[in-house]
Enzyme design. Structure first.
Site, PDB file in Angstrom:
ATOM      1  CG  HIS A 255      -2.058   2.793  -6.476  1.00  0.00           C
ATOM      2  ND1 HIS A 255      -3.110   2.324  -5.721  1.00  0.00           N
ATOM      3  CD2 HIS A 255      -2.420   4.021  -6.905  1.00  0.00           C
ATOM      4  CE1 HIS A 255      -4.059   3.239  -5.683  1.00  0.00           C
ATOM      5  NE2 HIS A 255      -3.666   4.279  -6.386  1.00  0.00           N
TER       6      HIS A 255
ATOM      7  CE  LYS B 171      -2.678  -1.539   2.846  1.00  0.00           C
ATOM      8  NZ  LYS B 171      -1.963  -1.759   1.587  1.00  0.00           N
TER       9      LYS B 171
ATOM     10  CB  SER C 203     -11.234  -0.459  -8.332  1.00  0.00           C
ATOM     11  OG  SER C 203     -11.409   0.877  -7.903  1.00  0.00           O
TER      12      SER C 203
ATOM     13  CG  HIS D 106      -6.705  -7.603  -1.153  1.00  0.00           C
ATOM     14  ND1 HIS D 106      -6.167  -7.994  -2.345  1.00  0.00           N
ATOM     15  CD2 HIS D 106      -5.792  -6.775  -0.577  1.00  0.00           C
ATOM     16  CE1 HIS D 106      -4.984  -7.440  -2.483  1.00  0.00           C
ATOM     17  NE2 HIS D 106      -4.734  -6.683  -1.437  1.00  0.00           N
TER      18      HIS D 106
ATOM     19  CG  ASP E 167      -4.124  -4.847   1.718  1.00  0.00           C
ATOM     20  OD1 ASP E 167      -3.602  -5.029   0.612  1.00  0.00           O
ATOM     21  OD2 ASP E 167      -5.037  -4.013   1.890  1.00  0.00           O
ATOM     22  CG  ASN E 168       0.665  -4.252   0.847  1.00  0.00           C
ATOM     23  OD1 ASN E 168      -0.445  -3.977   1.319  1.00  0.00           O
ATOM     24  ND2 ASN E 168       1.581  -3.328   0.634  1.00  0.00           N
TER      25      ASN E 168
ATOM     26  CB  CYS F 155      -1.373  -9.599  -3.763  1.00  0.00           C
ATOM     27  SG  CYS F 155      -1.637  -7.806  -3.800  1.00  0.00           S
TER      28      CYS F 155
ATOM     29  CG  ASN G 192       1.656   0.316   2.618  1.00  0.00           C
ATOM     30  OD1 ASN G 192       0.937  -0.540   2.112  1.00  0.00           O
ATOM     31  ND2 ASN G 192       2.984   0.250   2.547  1.00  0.00           N
TER      32      ASN G 192
HETATM   33  N1  LIG Z   1      -3.420  -4.311  -6.137  1.00  0.00           N
HETATM   34  C1  LIG Z   1      -3.442  -4.304  -4.830  1.00  0.00           C
HETATM   35  O1  LIG Z   1      -4.384  -4.791  -4.222  1.00  0.00           O
HETATM   36  C2  LIG Z   1      -2.312  -3.698  -4.073  1.00  0.00           C
HETATM   37  C3  LIG Z   1      -2.215  -3.913  -2.688  1.00  0.00           C
HETATM   38  C4  LIG Z   1      -1.141  -3.349  -1.998  1.00  0.00           C
HETATM   39  C5  LIG Z   1      -0.211  -2.581  -2.677  1.00  0.00           C
HETATM   40  N2  LIG Z   1      -0.355  -2.351  -4.026  1.00  0.00           N
HETATM   41  C6  LIG Z   1       0.596  -1.583  -4.821  1.00  0.00           C
HETATM   42  O2  LIG Z   1       1.541  -2.526  -5.351  1.00  0.00           O
HETATM   43  C7  LIG Z   1       2.799  -1.894  -5.575  1.00  0.00           C
HETATM   44  C8  LIG Z   1       3.901  -2.664  -4.833  1.00  0.00           C
HETATM   45  O3  LIG Z   1       3.658  -2.578  -3.437  1.00  0.00           O
HETATM   46  P1  LIG Z   1       4.619  -3.280  -2.365  1.00  0.00           P
HETATM   47  O4  LIG Z   1       4.014  -2.992  -1.051  1.00  0.00           O
HETATM   48  O5  LIG Z   1       4.936  -4.661  -2.773  1.00  0.00           O
HETATM   49  O6  LIG Z   1       5.937  -2.374  -2.552  1.00  0.00           O
HETATM   50  P2  LIG Z   1       7.420  -2.793  -2.159  1.00  0.00           P
HETATM   51  O7  LIG Z   1       8.212  -1.551  -2.168  1.00  0.00           O
HETATM   52  O8  LIG Z   1       7.389  -3.674  -0.951  1.00  0.00           O
HETATM   53  O9  LIG Z   1       7.873  -3.740  -3.385  1.00  0.00           O
HETATM   54  C9  LIG Z   1       8.170  -3.292  -4.670  1.00  0.00           C
HETATM   55  C10 LIG Z   1       9.400  -4.068  -5.131  1.00  0.00           C
HETATM   56  O10 LIG Z   1       9.644  -3.755  -6.504  1.00  0.00           O
HETATM   57  C11 LIG Z   1      11.049  -3.680  -6.678  1.00  0.00           C
HETATM   58  N3  LIG Z   1      11.349  -2.902  -7.891  1.00  0.00           N
HETATM   59  C12 LIG Z   1      11.347  -1.547  -8.069  1.00  0.00           C
HETATM   60  N4  LIG Z   1      11.721  -1.237  -9.320  1.00  0.00           N
HETATM   61  C13 LIG Z   1      11.937  -2.400  -9.962  1.00  0.00           C
HETATM   62  C14 LIG Z   1      12.351  -2.733 -11.281  1.00  0.00           C
HETATM   63  N5  LIG Z   1      12.635  -1.796 -12.182  1.00  0.00           N
HETATM   64  N6  LIG Z   1      12.465  -4.048 -11.603  1.00  0.00           N
HETATM   65  C15 LIG Z   1      12.225  -5.024 -10.687  1.00  0.00           C
HETATM   66  N7  LIG Z   1      11.849  -4.768  -9.419  1.00  0.00           N
HETATM   67  C16 LIG Z   1      11.704  -3.475  -9.059  1.00  0.00           C
HETATM   68  C17 LIG Z   1      11.549  -3.038  -5.392  1.00  0.00           C
HETATM   69  O11 LIG Z   1      12.930  -3.304  -5.162  1.00  0.00           O
HETATM   70  C18 LIG Z   1      10.647  -3.683  -4.350  1.00  0.00           C
HETATM   71  O12 LIG Z   1      11.244  -4.836  -3.773  1.00  0.00           O
HETATM   72  C19 LIG Z   1       2.611  -0.463  -5.095  1.00  0.00           C
HETATM   73  O13 LIG Z   1       2.249   0.337  -6.195  1.00  0.00           O
HETATM   74  C20 LIG Z   1       1.455  -0.569  -4.119  1.00  0.00           C
HETATM   75  O14 LIG Z   1       0.830   0.679  -3.938  1.00  0.00           O
HETATM   76  C21 LIG Z   1      -1.384  -2.921  -4.718  1.00  0.00           C
END
Ligand SMILES: NC(=O)c1ccc[n+]([C@@H]2O[C@H](COP(=O)([O-])OP(=O)(O)OC[C@H]3O[C@@H](n4cnc5c(N)ncnc54)[C@H](O)[C@@H]3O)[C@@H](O)[C@H]2O)c1
Length: 471
Positions: free
Chosen positions: A339, A224, A85, A392, A228-229, A233, A219
Site C-alpha cells: 500500500h 476480499k 491511481s 484490479h 482481491d489481494n 494482484c 480486508n
Molecule cells: N496493490 C494492490 O492492489 C493491493 C491489494 C491488496 C493489498 N495491498 C497491500 O499489499 C500489502 C500486502 O498485503 P497482504 O494482504 O499480502 O498482507 P499479508 O500480511 O498477508 O502479507 C505480507 C507478508 O509480508 C511478510 N513480510 C513482512 N515483513 C517482511 C520482510 N521484512 N521481508 C519479507 N517478508 C516480510 C509477512 O510475513 C507477510 O507474510 C499491504 O500493504 C496491503 O495493504 C495492495
C-alpha cells in the site's frame, strides 16, 4: 485555492466524462455483486441521510461503488488514496453526475492531502461514515481532533516530507476554523477499511485506545483478502510491469518480497508467465508455504545478483534498501505493490550523491549509479498495479466493494450502538457475497441434505464453515 471554498469537484479534464461513462457501463456488467445490491436495496434506500466520505483509488470500478452508495441514498464525496491511481475519465464521469470528487492522476502530495480534506468536508461538518483504503482519511480526522484538544504533534519535527505536509494542512485548517475536527468527529459514526495496511493501523489505534468510532475490517472478509489481494494482484501486477516496461517475463528471475495474500498472487502470476520466482519471507509459515509451492526461498541479500525484477508486497518498510539497489544487475526493475511507498527506499536513492535520474515516461524512471549500472523504478515506488496500470479487474473488485457496501450499511444502522472496536462482517454475509458472483461464471453449487448438514454440524443454508476455518 482556498481550502474552505465550496468547489464542487476537482478533476483533470471534465471532457473525459463520456469515455468514463462508457467504461463504467461495461464495468457494471462485470460487477454482479454491486448490481445485485442495487436491485435489492435501491428502493428502500438504507443509506438515506448518510454523509459518506471515500478515500479510495478513483478508478472505473470505484465509480461503480460510489454510484451504488448514491443509489442506496447516501450523500457521497470522494478522493483517491494514492497520487497516481486515479483514472481521470472515471473521475470526470462521476463528477458529471454531480458527485463531488477531488482526484486526478499525478497529484502532488500537498494536493493529495487537500483533496482528502475536501472529501471530508461536507458543508460545515464532516461525514457520518468513511470508506477508507490505507487509513489516510481516518488519520486526518484523528490527528485533527488531537490537535484541537491541545496535542502538539503538528508542531514537532517530521520524519518525512509527507508528514510535514499533513501537519501544515492541519495548521491551515485550524487557522480557518479551530472547531472543525470537533464537529467532524461529533457526527462520525463509523469507518470501513479496505486494505491490510489500513486495517493494521485501525487495530493499533484500538489497542492504544485512540480509535474514535467503530470500524469494520473489510480486508479480512474472505471474499476480499483471499480474492482481491491474491487473484487481483495475479492479474494487475503483470499489467503494471508490462505497461511500464514491455519487458519479457518468461525466463527472467523475479524476486517477490512477502508471501502473504498479495505475494501469493504475484508469485503465481510471474510463474505463470514463465519466470523463475524467488520469495523472501520472515514468517516461517509463509516461507514453508512458498517452499511447498515450489518457489526458492531466501533473503533479499542472497537474491540481488540473480533478480531481473523485484516486487515488494509486505506492507512493511525498508524492504529494498539503497544498499540492495546498489548491488542489483544493470537494468533490474524495482517495483512495489504494497500500500505505501516506504517498502523501497526511494528517498535515499534520490538523495544519494552521484545518482542520476532519467524519466523514461511518467511513472517510469531509470536511476544510474556512479559505477555506471542503472535500475528502473516504477511508479516512484507506489503501488505499481495502480500507478502503471488500472488496478484490479472489475469482477474481483465487485467482491471487495460488495463487502464495503454491506459494511457501510451495517455502520449506518448500528454504528452508534456498537462499542468502539474493530469488527469483521459475519461469515454469512461473506458467503452471500461469494454467492452473488457464481452465476456470472456459470458455477452451479451442490446442495447439502439435512443428514449431511447435521453430520458436519452446520445448517443446509450455511454458514458452511466455523469461524476458525482458514480458507
Ligand atoms: N496493490 C494492490 O492492489 C493491493 C491489494 C491488496 C493489498 N495491498 C497491500 O499489499 C500489502 C500486502 O498485503 P497482504 O494482504 O499480502 O498482507 P499479508 O500480511 O498477508 O502479507 C505480507 C507478508 O509480508 C511478510 N513480510 C513482512 N515483513 C517482511 C520482510 N521484512 N521481508 C519479507 N517478508 C516480510 C509477512 O510475513 C507477510 O507474510 C499491504 O500493504 C496491503 O495493504 C495492495
Amino acid at each position: 485555492m482556498n481550502l474552505f471554498d465550496n468547489t464542487p469537484f476537482l478533476v483533470a479534464d471534465p471532457d473525459l466524462a463520456d469515455w468514463g461513462r462508457k467504461e463504467i457501463v461495461i464495468a457494471e456488467k462485470e460487477m454482479p455483486g454491486l448490481m445485485a445490491i442495487r436491485r435489492k436495496y435501491g428502493d428502500s434506500k438504507p443509506l438515506k441521510g448518510a454523509r459518506i466520505t471515500g478515500s479510495l483509488h478513483m478508478t472505473i470500478q470505484t465509480a461503480v461503488l460510489i454510484e451504488t452508495l448514491v443509489e442506496l441514498g447516501a450523500d457521497v464525496r470522494w478522493a483517491s488514496c494514492n497520487i497516481f491511481s486515479t483514472q481521470d475519465h472515471a473521475a470526470a464521469a462521476v463528477a458529471a453526475r454531480g458527485i463531488p470528487v477531488f482526484a486526478w492522476k499525478g497529484e502532488s502530495l500537498t494536493e493529495y492531502w487537500e483533496c482528502t480534506f475536501r472529501a471530508l468536508k461536507h458543508r460545515e461538518s464532516g461525514p457520518h461514515l468513511i470508506v477508507d483504503d490505507g487509513g489516510d482519511a481516518s488519520l486526518l480526522v484523528h490527528k485533527g481532533l488531537e490537535m484541537e484538544k491541545g496535542d502538539k504533534w503538528v508542531d514537532t519535527s517530521s520524519d518525512s516530507e509527507e508528514e510535514d505536509i499533513i501537519k501544515k494542512l492541519l495548521k491551515k485548517v485550524r487557522m480557518e476554523d479551530d472547531h472543525f475536527w470537533r464537529r467532524v468527529t461529533e457526527s462520525l459514526q463509523g469507518i470501513s477499511e479496505e486494505t491490510t495496511t489500513g486495517v493494521n493501523r485501525l487495530y493499533r489505534m484500538a489497542r492504544e485506545k485512540t480509535l474514535l468510532v467503530p470500524a469494520i475490517n473489510v480486508n479480512d472478509s474472505v471474499t476480499k483478502s483471499k480474492f482481491d489481494n491474491k487473484y487481483g494482484c495475479r492479474e494487475s501486477l503483470a499489467d503494471g510491469i508490462k505497461r511500464a516496461t514491455d519487458v519479457m517475463i518468461a525466463g527472467k528471475t523475479v524476486v517477490i518480497c512477502g508471501f502473504g495474500d498479495v505475494g501469493k498472487g504475484c508469485a503465481e502470476s510471474m510463474r505463470g508467465l514463465g519466470a523463475k520466482v524467488i520469495i523472501n519471507e520472515i514468517d516461517p509459515i509463509c516461507a514453508l508455504q512458498a517452499a511447498m509451492a515450489g518457489y526458492v526461498v531466501k533473503p533479499i541479500e542472497d537474491s540481488l545478483k540473480e533478480g531481473d525484477i523485484f516486487v515488494t508486497a509486505t506492507g512493511n518498510r525498508d524492504i529494498i534498501r539503497l544498499e540492495h539497489m546498489m548491488k542489483m544487475k544493470d537494468h533490474a526493475i524495482c517495483c512495489n505493490i504494497g500500500h505505501f511507498d516506504n517498502e523501497i527506499q526511494i528517498s535515499r536513492l534520490k538523495a544519494m550523491e552521484g545518482v542520476e535520474r532519467t524519466e523514461v515516461k511518467p511513472q517510469v524512471d531509470l536511476y544510474t549509479f556512479p559505477d555506471g549500472h542503472s535500475i528502473f523504478i516504477l511508479a516512484e515506488g507506489r503501488l505499481v498495479n495502480l500507478g502503471c496500470a488500472t488496478g484490479h479487474p472489475s469482477f474481483v473488485m465487485s467482491c471487495s466493494f460488495s463487502n464495503q457496501v454491506l459494511a457501510q450499511m451495517d455502520l449506518w444502522e448500528r454504528g452508534k450502538e456498537r462499542d468502539v472496536s474493530v469488527y469483521t462482517l459475519p461469515r454469512k454475509l461473506d458467503e452471500e457475497v461469494a454467492a452473488l458472483h457464481l452465476e456470472h461464471l456459470g458455477v452451479k453449487l451442490s446442495k447439502l441434505n439435512e443428514e449431511q448438514a447435521e453430520y458436519i454440524g452446520v445448517t443446509v443454508d450455511g454458514p458452511f464453515k466455523p469461524g476458525h476455518y482458514r480458507y
